[in-house]
Motif scaffolding. Structure first.
Motif, PDB file in Angstrom:
ATOM      1  N   LYS A 143      44.299  46.523  41.011  1.00 54.07           N
ATOM      2  CA  LYS A 143      43.247  46.978  41.916  1.00 54.07           C
ATOM      3  C   LYS A 143      42.623  48.279  41.422  1.00 54.07           C
ATOM      4  O   LYS A 143      41.420  48.510  41.619  1.00 54.07           O
ATOM      5  N   LEU A 144      43.401  49.128  40.776  1.00 59.20           N
ATOM      6  CA  LEU A 144      42.822  50.297  40.112  1.00 59.20           C
ATOM      7  C   LEU A 144      41.891  49.836  38.997  1.00 59.20           C
ATOM      8  O   LEU A 144      40.779  50.359  38.837  1.00 59.20           O
ATOM      9  N   ALA A 145      42.321  48.833  38.243  1.00 56.55           N
ATOM     10  CA  ALA A 145      41.470  48.291  37.177  1.00 56.55           C
ATOM     11  C   ALA A 145      40.166  47.742  37.739  1.00 56.55           C
ATOM     12  O   ALA A 145      39.101  47.906  37.128  1.00 56.55           O
ATOM     13  N   ALA A 146      40.224  47.105  38.907  1.00 55.08           N
ATOM     14  CA  ALA A 146      39.006  46.556  39.502  1.00 55.08           C
ATOM     15  C   ALA A 146      38.021  47.668  39.863  1.00 55.08           C
ATOM     16  O   ALA A 146      36.802  47.487  39.721  1.00 55.08           O
ATOM     17  N   SER A 167      49.454  36.867  35.209  1.00 53.60           N
ATOM     18  CA  SER A 167      48.613  36.192  36.197  1.00 53.60           C
ATOM     19  C   SER A 167      47.949  37.134  37.186  1.00 53.60           C
ATOM     20  O   SER A 167      46.818  36.875  37.625  1.00 53.60           O
ATOM     21  N   THR A 168      48.615  38.223  37.581  1.00 54.43           N
ATOM     22  CA  THR A 168      47.979  39.171  38.507  1.00 54.43           C
ATOM     23  C   THR A 168      46.716  39.735  37.888  1.00 54.43           C
ATOM     24  O   THR A 168      45.657  39.793  38.526  1.00 54.43           O
ATOM     25  N   PHE A 169      46.810  40.167  36.648  1.00 54.02           N
ATOM     26  CA  PHE A 169      45.671  40.747  35.942  1.00 54.02           C
ATOM     27  C   PHE A 169      44.574  39.703  35.741  1.00 54.02           C
ATOM     28  O   PHE A 169      43.379  40.005  35.879  1.00 54.02           O
ATOM     29  N   THR A 170      44.977  38.472  35.459  1.00 51.77           N
ATOM     30  CA  THR A 170      43.995  37.410  35.243  1.00 51.77           C
ATOM     31  C   THR A 170      43.184  37.150  36.503  1.00 51.77           C
ATOM     32  O   THR A 170      41.951  37.117  36.475  1.00 51.77           O
ATOM     33  N   VAL A 171      43.874  36.958  37.637  1.00 50.34           N
ATOM     34  CA  VAL A 171      43.185  36.613  38.882  1.00 50.34           C
ATOM     35  C   VAL A 171      42.397  37.796  39.433  1.00 50.34           C
ATOM     36  O   VAL A 171      41.230  37.652  39.830  1.00 50.34           O
ATOM     37  N   ASN A 172      43.011  38.973  39.472  1.00 53.23           N
ATOM     38  CA  ASN A 172      42.414  40.109  40.162  1.00 53.23           C
ATOM     39  C   ASN A 172      41.393  40.880  39.329  1.00 53.23           C
ATOM     40  O   ASN A 172      40.590  41.637  39.885  1.00 53.23           O
ATOM     41  N   VAL A 173      41.412  40.684  38.017  1.00 54.78           N
ATOM     42  CA  VAL A 173      40.513  41.454  37.144  1.00 54.78           C
ATOM     43  C   VAL A 173      39.652  40.538  36.274  1.00 54.78           C
ATOM     44  O   VAL A 173      38.421  40.543  36.351  1.00 54.78           O
ATOM     45  N   LEU A 174      40.303  39.734  35.443  1.00 56.02           N
ATOM     46  CA  LEU A 174      39.561  38.993  34.426  1.00 56.02           C
ATOM     47  C   LEU A 174      38.704  37.876  35.000  1.00 56.02           C
ATOM     48  O   LEU A 174      37.603  37.614  34.488  1.00 56.02           O
ATOM     49  N   ASP A 233      38.535  43.779  28.264  1.00 56.85           N
ATOM     50  CA  ASP A 233      38.147  42.604  29.031  1.00 56.85           C
ATOM     51  C   ASP A 233      37.137  41.759  28.273  1.00 56.85           C
ATOM     52  O   ASP A 233      37.162  40.526  28.346  1.00 56.85           O
ATOM     53  N   GLU A 234      36.245  42.412  27.547  1.00 58.73           N
ATOM     54  CA  GLU A 234      35.290  41.663  26.740  1.00 58.73           C
ATOM     55  C   GLU A 234      36.019  40.841  25.674  1.00 58.73           C
ATOM     56  O   GLU A 234      35.660  39.694  25.401  1.00 58.73           O
ATOM     57  N   ARG A 235      37.066  41.419  25.091  1.00 60.33           N
ATOM     58  CA  ARG A 235      37.846  40.677  24.092  1.00 60.33           C
ATOM     59  C   ARG A 235      38.624  39.530  24.734  1.00 60.33           C
ATOM     60  O   ARG A 235      38.639  38.413  24.222  1.00 60.33           O
ATOM     61  N   PHE A 236      39.280  39.827  25.848  1.00 60.79           N
ATOM     62  CA  PHE A 236      40.103  38.801  26.495  1.00 60.79           C
ATOM     63  C   PHE A 236      39.272  37.594  26.929  1.00 60.79           C
ATOM     64  O   PHE A 236      39.746  36.464  26.902  1.00 60.79           O
ATOM     65  N   THR A 237      38.055  37.853  27.357  1.00 63.18           N
ATOM     66  CA  THR A 237      37.228  36.776  27.896  1.00 63.18           C
ATOM     67  C   THR A 237      36.257  36.186  26.897  1.00 63.18           C
ATOM     68  O   THR A 237      35.586  35.194  27.203  1.00 63.18           O
ATOM     69  N   ALA A 238      36.178  36.753  25.700  1.00 61.11           N
ATOM     70  CA  ALA A 238      35.213  36.289  24.708  1.00 61.11           C
ATOM     71  C   ALA A 238      35.415  34.817  24.351  1.00 61.11           C
ATOM     72  O   ALA A 238      34.464  34.068  24.135  1.00 61.11           O
ATOM     73  N   ALA A 239      36.671  34.398  24.328  1.00 58.90           N
ATOM     74  CA  ALA A 239      36.953  33.010  23.969  1.00 58.90           C
ATOM     75  C   ALA A 239      36.525  32.033  25.045  1.00 58.90           C
ATOM     76  O   ALA A 239      36.505  30.830  24.829  1.00 58.90           O
ATOM     77  N   HIS A 240      36.150  32.580  26.192  1.00 56.88           N
ATOM     78  CA  HIS A 240      35.786  31.721  27.332  1.00 56.88           C
ATOM     79  C   HIS A 240      34.318  31.868  27.696  1.00 56.88           C
ATOM     80  O   HIS A 240      33.909  31.656  28.816  1.00 56.88           O
ATOM     81  N   GLY A 241      33.536  32.298  26.703  1.00 56.67           N
ATOM     82  CA  GLY A 241      32.080  32.282  26.860  1.00 56.67           C
ATOM     83  C   GLY A 241      31.514  33.436  27.635  1.00 56.67           C
ATOM     84  O   GLY A 241      30.319  33.460  27.895  1.00 56.67           O
TER      85      GLY A 241
END
Length: 307
Positions: A189-192, A110-117, A298-306
């Motif tokens: 936050k480093l990822a951001a 969830s941290t990665f989802t909210v703060n990055v994805l 990130d492109e892969r993780f979010t691809a299913a969500h348009g």
């Protein structure tokens, strides 16, 4: 000319202060706040007082499907002309958990989802709706430096791994502890910061992306999932540190954010802005290989969500 700024994190803390200041300083702004559940309507009504143009859209930032739905609704409203041209996105919402085992509905940590994805879904789905000049501001944290000077020993430094590992629960030692949760936070936050560098490479000219570091801001609700002792310290004891150079007041941090969203200071795309000045982020945060790997993941993780 009236224009739209989309903002997450406007309901509390420095985001609320920034939202109010943006509306006071720029009467041409239509502020569209992204808020969870039923909180959006009363938040928009409060911000609308004084005649400001404010609307809202509902989204749970811990669910990529919910974020996609919100971003799609914003696109539709822009295309219909229900909103003035889009010239800003502020990704200020952030989350810190008491462990690194919290999993969202997408099966991701969830941290990665909210703060990055979540930010990535908004940026990618809205990028062709921006009208130049536009500015994307992502709130980061100086915890990504990982040293005592920047985190006062309160948050472990980032522990970078492959993005595929970071997006899953249990990526860090002692994942069931607050230390694991705080490591997930500083790493996110480093990822951001990495993503802001990638946005600078990918986004069209005239759409700038900058990372904003508010410094240590005690008294916010970032630690709202922490235990009672930690929450008490953050709200009642640590605010005294704002009398020193080691912390920033909520008012100052929100003011710096509002100014940055509205174009002051001037900052080239890809910049890191530490409170009110352009600065260098950590040495570790300049790594083109990691940035490319994160972008691809990130492109892969979010691809299913348009996105």
């Amino acid at each position: 000319m009236q224009h739209t700024i989309v903002m997450t994190g406007a309901s509390r803390g420095i985001g609320r202060i920034a939202a109010e200041r943006i509306l006071r300083q720029s009467p041409d702004v239509h502020l569209l706040v992204v808020a969870r559940g039923s909180s959006g309507a009363p938040l928009a009504a409060e911000l609308r007082e004084g005649g400001h143009a404010v609307s809202h859209v509902e989204a749970d930032l811990g669910s990529l499907e919910s974020v996609r739905s919100a971003a799609t609704e914003i696109r539709d409203r822009l295309e219909r002309g229900d909103l003035p041209p889009l010239r800003g996105f502020v990704g200020d919402a952030g989350m810190q958990y008491t462990n690194a085992l919290t999993e969202g509905p997408d099966g991701l940590e969830s941290t990665f989802t909210v703060n990055v994805l979540a930010n990535h879904v908004f940026v990618r789905l809205l990028e062709d709706r921006f009208v130049s000049p536009a500015r994307i501001v992502i709130t980061v944290s100086d915890t990504h430096f990982g040293d005592f000077r920047h985190n006062l020993g309160m948050v472990p430094g980032p522990a970078w791994r492959s993005p595929d590992a970071l997006a899953r629960t249990g990526a860090f030692p002692k994942p069931d502890t607050a230390t694991g949760g705080r490591t997930a936070y500083s790493t996110s936050k480093l990822a951001a910061v990495y993503l802001v560098h990638e946005y600078a490479r990918h986004l069209p000219a005239g759409i700038d992306a900058v990372a904003y570091n508010p410094g240590f801001v005690p008294g916010t609700d970032l630690a709202r999932n922490a235990g009672p002792v930690s929450r008490f310290a953050m709200r009642r004891i640590l605010p005294a540190m704002t009398l020193t150079p080691f912390a920033t007041t909520r008012s100052a941090a929100g003011g710096y954010l509002a100014d940055l969203v509205l174009g002051t200071p001037q900052a080239q795309t890809g910049s890191y802005v530490d409170r009110g000045r352009v600065a260098l982020s950590s040495e570790e945060s300049y790594d083109p290989q990691r940035e490319r790997e994160l972008w691809d993941a990130d492109e892969r993780f979010t691809a299913a969500h348009g996105a």
